[in-house]
Write a protein that holds these residues in place. Structure first.
Motif, PDB file in Angstrom:
ATOM      1  N   SER A 220       0.437  -1.011  -0.225  1.00  0.00           N
ATOM      2  CA  SER A 220       0.233   0.417  -0.187  1.00  0.00           C
ATOM      3  C   SER A 220       1.067   0.965  -0.076  1.00  0.00           C
ATOM      4  O   SER A 220       2.216   1.301   0.847  1.00  0.00           O
ATOM      5  CB  SER A 220      -0.779  -0.111   1.147  1.00  0.00           C
ATOM      6  N   THR A 221       0.189   2.875  -0.755  1.00  0.00           N
ATOM      7  CA  THR A 221       0.775   3.350   0.056  1.00  0.00           C
ATOM      8  C   THR A 221      -0.050   4.146  -0.340  1.00  0.00           C
ATOM      9  O   THR A 221      -0.871   4.587  -1.228  1.00  0.00           O
ATOM     10  CB  THR A 221       1.916   3.848  -2.067  1.00  0.00           C
ATOM     11  N   PHE A 222      -0.141   5.727   0.988  1.00  0.00           N
ATOM     12  CA  PHE A 222      -1.008   6.635   0.734  1.00  0.00           C
ATOM     13  C   PHE A 222      -0.240   7.802   1.382  1.00  0.00           C
ATOM     14  O   PHE A 222       0.628   7.456   1.748  1.00  0.00           O
ATOM     15  CB  PHE A 222      -2.084   6.217   1.418  1.00  0.00           C
ATOM     16  N   THR A 223      -0.950   9.347   1.359  1.00  0.00           N
ATOM     17  CA  THR A 223      -0.195  10.500   1.939  1.00  0.00           C
ATOM     18  C   THR A 223      -0.458  10.242   3.592  1.00  0.00           C
ATOM     19  O   THR A 223      -1.858  10.924   3.591  1.00  0.00           O
ATOM     20  CB  THR A 223      -1.060  11.412   0.884  1.00  0.00           C
ATOM     21  N   PRO A 224      -0.083  10.387   4.458  1.00  0.00           N
ATOM     22  CA  PRO A 224      -0.752  10.239   5.242  1.00  0.00           C
ATOM     23  C   PRO A 224      -0.664  11.767   6.395  1.00  0.00           C
ATOM     24  O   PRO A 224      -1.206  11.985   7.256  1.00  0.00           O
ATOM     25  CB  PRO A 224       0.558   8.946   6.475  1.00  0.00           C
ATOM     26  N   HIS A 225       0.612  12.417   5.599  1.00  0.00           N
ATOM     27  CA  HIS A 225       0.747  14.091   6.730  1.00  0.00           C
ATOM     28  C   HIS A 225       0.687  14.758   5.175  1.00  0.00           C
ATOM     29  O   HIS A 225       1.111  14.514   4.059  1.00  0.00           O
ATOM     30  CB  HIS A 225       2.065  13.715   7.071  1.00  0.00           C
ATOM     31  N   LEU A 226       0.851  15.490   5.437  1.00  0.00           N
ATOM     32  CA  LEU A 226       0.323  17.210   4.312  1.00  0.00           C
ATOM     33  C   LEU A 226       1.749  17.177   4.230  1.00  0.00           C
ATOM     34  O   LEU A 226       2.569  17.678   2.924  1.00  0.00           O
ATOM     35  CB  LEU A 226       0.606  18.200   5.325  1.00  0.00           C
ATOM     36  N   PHE A 227       2.983  16.937   4.997  1.00  0.00           N
ATOM     37  CA  PHE A 227       4.263  17.434   4.983  1.00  0.00           C
ATOM     38  C   PHE A 227       5.071  15.893   4.984  1.00  0.00           C
ATOM     39  O   PHE A 227       4.885  15.008   5.213  1.00  0.00           O
ATOM     40  CB  PHE A 227       4.542  18.122   5.329  1.00  0.00           C
ATOM     41  N   THR A 228       6.879  16.225   5.487  1.00  0.00           N
ATOM     42  CA  THR A 228       7.578  15.381   5.239  1.00  0.00           C
ATOM     43  C   THR A 228       6.982  14.105   6.621  1.00  0.00           C
ATOM     44  O   THR A 228       7.062  14.841   8.057  1.00  0.00           O
ATOM     45  CB  THR A 228       8.936  15.773   5.430  1.00  0.00           C
ATOM     46  N   VAL A 229       7.525  13.056   6.102  1.00  0.00           N
ATOM     47  CA  VAL A 229       7.526  11.728   7.855  1.00  0.00           C
ATOM     48  C   VAL A 229       8.670  11.699   8.111  1.00  0.00           C
ATOM     49  O   VAL A 229       9.332  11.173   7.300  1.00  0.00           O
ATOM     50  CB  VAL A 229       6.526  10.220   6.839  1.00  0.00           C
ATOM     51  N   TYR A 230       9.164  12.821   9.342  1.00  0.00           N
ATOM     52  CA  TYR A 230       9.828  12.152   9.728  1.00  0.00           C
ATOM     53  C   TYR A 230      10.588  11.163  10.839  1.00  0.00           C
ATOM     54  O   TYR A 230      11.297  10.687  11.296  1.00  0.00           O
ATOM     55  CB  TYR A 230      10.536  13.639  10.743  1.00  0.00           C
ATOM     56  N   ALA A 231       9.197  10.489  11.620  1.00  0.00           N
ATOM     57  CA  ALA A 231       8.954   9.084  11.999  1.00  0.00           C
ATOM     58  C   ALA A 231       7.906   8.309  12.402  1.00  0.00           C
ATOM     59  O   ALA A 231       6.810   8.574  11.539  1.00  0.00           O
ATOM     60  CB  ALA A 231       9.686   9.696  13.829  1.00  0.00           C
ATOM     61  N   ILE A 232       8.335   6.804  12.103  1.00  0.00           N
ATOM     62  CA  ILE A 232       7.844   5.994  12.340  1.00  0.00           C
ATOM     63  C   ILE A 232       8.091   5.065  13.651  1.00  0.00           C
ATOM     64  O   ILE A 232       8.874   4.722  13.199  1.00  0.00           O
ATOM     65  CB  ILE A 232       7.611   5.136  10.966  1.00  0.00           C
ATOM     66  N   LYS A 233       7.204   4.908  14.123  1.00  0.00           N
ATOM     67  CA  LYS A 233       7.343   4.006  15.203  1.00  0.00           C
ATOM     68  C   LYS A 233       5.864   2.921  15.993  1.00  0.00           C
ATOM     69  O   LYS A 233       4.888   3.839  16.101  1.00  0.00           O
ATOM     70  CB  LYS A 233       8.294   4.870  16.607  1.00  0.00           C
ATOM     71  N   TYR A 234       6.352   2.498  15.997  1.00  0.00           N
ATOM     72  CA  TYR A 234       5.170   0.924  16.529  1.00  0.00           C
ATOM     73  C   TYR A 234       5.690   0.728  17.903  1.00  0.00           C
ATOM     74  O   TYR A 234       6.364   1.165  18.419  1.00  0.00           O
ATOM     75  CB  TYR A 234       5.388  -0.380  15.669  1.00  0.00           C
ATOM     76  N   HIS A 235       4.246   0.099  18.288  1.00  0.00           N
ATOM     77  CA  HIS A 235       4.020   0.325  19.804  1.00  0.00           C
ATOM     78  C   HIS A 235       4.566  -0.486  20.398  1.00  0.00           C
ATOM     79  O   HIS A 235       4.807  -1.599  19.620  1.00  0.00           O
ATOM     80  CB  HIS A 235       2.661   0.979  20.200  1.00  0.00           C
ATOM     81  N   PRO A 236       5.596  -1.011  21.677  1.00  0.00           N
ATOM     82  CA  PRO A 236       6.102  -2.073  22.358  1.00  0.00           C
ATOM     83  C   PRO A 236       5.016  -3.413  22.209  1.00  0.00           C
ATOM     84  O   PRO A 236       5.883  -4.199  21.982  1.00  0.00           O
ATOM     85  CB  PRO A 236       6.694  -1.269  23.813  1.00  0.00           C
ATOM     86  N   PHE A 237       4.149  -2.760  22.293  1.00  0.00           N
ATOM     87  CA  PHE A 237       2.920  -4.310  22.678  1.00  0.00           C
ATOM     88  C   PHE A 237       1.771  -4.124  21.806  1.00  0.00           C
ATOM     89  O   PHE A 237       0.344  -5.011  21.648  1.00  0.00           O
ATOM     90  CB  PHE A 237       2.786  -4.300  24.534  1.00  0.00           C
ATOM     91  N   LEU A 238       0.948  -2.806  22.123  1.00  0.00           N
ATOM     92  CA  LEU A 238      -0.211  -2.606  20.792  1.00  0.00           C
ATOM     93  C   LEU A 238      -0.067  -2.542  19.868  1.00  0.00           C
ATOM     94  O   LEU A 238       0.979  -2.239  19.314  1.00  0.00           O
ATOM     95  CB  LEU A 238      -0.890  -0.867  21.415  1.00  0.00           C
ATOM     96  N   PRO A 239      -1.218  -3.443  18.627  1.00  0.00           N
ATOM     97  CA  PRO A 239      -0.970  -3.506  17.444  1.00  0.00           C
ATOM     98  C   PRO A 239      -1.320  -1.969  17.085  1.00  0.00           C
ATOM     99  O   PRO A 239      -2.437  -1.710  16.123  1.00  0.00           O
ATOM    100  CB  PRO A 239      -2.011  -3.953  17.210  1.00  0.00           C
TER     101      PRO A 239
END
Length: 305
Positions: A220-239
């Motif tokens: 998949s590819t989509f536009t999550p924000h209006l500008f640069t995506v500086y960080a992507i981080k998964y939660h340690p135990f929640l999905p």
């Protein structure tokens, strides 16, 4: 996850200039921040207050990384230096002198004593974390290497470059595997999912790509924000996972189907960042998310379901 609750727990104020990076501390209630001022700062999440300057610096700090299972913090700065600082004694343990341009990302392994630095000079250096001697160095791109991600099984290392491509390498011997066209503008964030199924890439083009690690095809590819995506981080135990952007917002997404769950921003009624959000970190002390930005603030969020 539709009942995800978000509450601002507090603001950590003290930096005099923009904050570029945040890292969890050697103890659960501690985080470190660094940016465009004179020191790496330790914060106490129990007191929600400044604790001390861990290490004074003369150059902007772009990367912080705590070596797994140790009190050692790796600091990447604008002068191209990597520094290893003992977070308890504040002693400078080692200088990693190789790069001549800023160090933007630092990662290490849990299964072997190796630390990876990526630089604006387009190269990567690999260091032994016992001796802090240089093991390997190699060119990844003709342009800046901005971000690093290591897969959960530690078989792959992915590098995100200014040319918009992901460079995939074997983590065993750093042999090149393939180049993955991902973005039309520089890649600014990379993250493997904890289950190893996906590689997520974010860019200055404001796009988020989700790649299947079975063959690294785009799911998949989509536009999550209006500008640069500086960080992507998964939660340690929640999905769930979070993204942070230059558009001043943080967004929380379902890790199962990539649905947008919540938006943290001024426009959505939160007392949030007023300028670019440059980095985020999930902290397990009280199940909190810490965000840092150009407004010189580190904000602590309680996020529960």
């Amino acid at each position: 996850m539709n009942t995800l609750r978000i509450h601002k727990a507090g603001t950590l104020s003290g930096h005099q200039n923009p904050i570029f990076t945040v890292e969890n501390g050697a103890t659960a209630s501690t985080v470190y921040t660094g940016g465009n001022d004179k020191g790496v700062v330790e914060w106490n999440l129990e007191k929600m207050a400044f604790e001390r300057i861990i290490y004074p610096v003369q150059f902007s700090v772009y990367a912080l990384h705590l070596l797994s299972g140790t009190p050692l913090l790796a600091v990447g700065t604008r002068d191209g230096m990597g520094r290893i600082v003992h977070t308890e004694t504040r002693e400078l343990i080692a200088k990693l002198e190789h790069h001549r341009r800023p160090v933007f990302s630092i990662k290490s392994f849990k299964t072997k004593p190796e630390l990876i630095l990526a630089s604006e000079d387009g190269t990567v250096s690999v260091w032994n974390t016992h001796t802090f001697s240089l093991l390997y160095h190699f060119k990844v791109s003709d342009q800046t290497v901005r971000t690093i991600a290591i897969s959960s099984d530690e078989n792959w290392v992915a590098f995100g470059a200014k040319d918009g491509k992901v460079k995939l390498y074997s983590a065993l011997d750093y042999s090149f595997i393939e180049e993955l066209p991902a973005h039309t503008l520089p890649i600014t964030s990379l993250c493997f999912s904890p289950d190893g199924r996906y590689l997520l890439t974010g860019g200055r083009d404001a796009k988020l790509n989700i790649l299947n690690t079975a063959d690294f095809s785009i799911v998949s590819t989509f536009t999550p924000h209006l500008f640069t995506v500086y960080a992507i981080k998964y939660h340690p135990f929640l999905p769930v996972f979070a993204t942070a952007s230059r558009d001043k917002s943080i967004k929380i997404w379902s890790a199962d189907d990539f649905r947008l769950l919540r938006v943290i921003s001024l426009e959505r009624g939160f007392d949030s960042h007023r300028l670019s959000v440059n980095d985020i970190a999930w902290n397990t002390y009280k199940n909190q998310l810490i965000s840092v930005g150009d407004d010189k603030q580190a904000i602590v969020w309680d996020i529960t379901n």
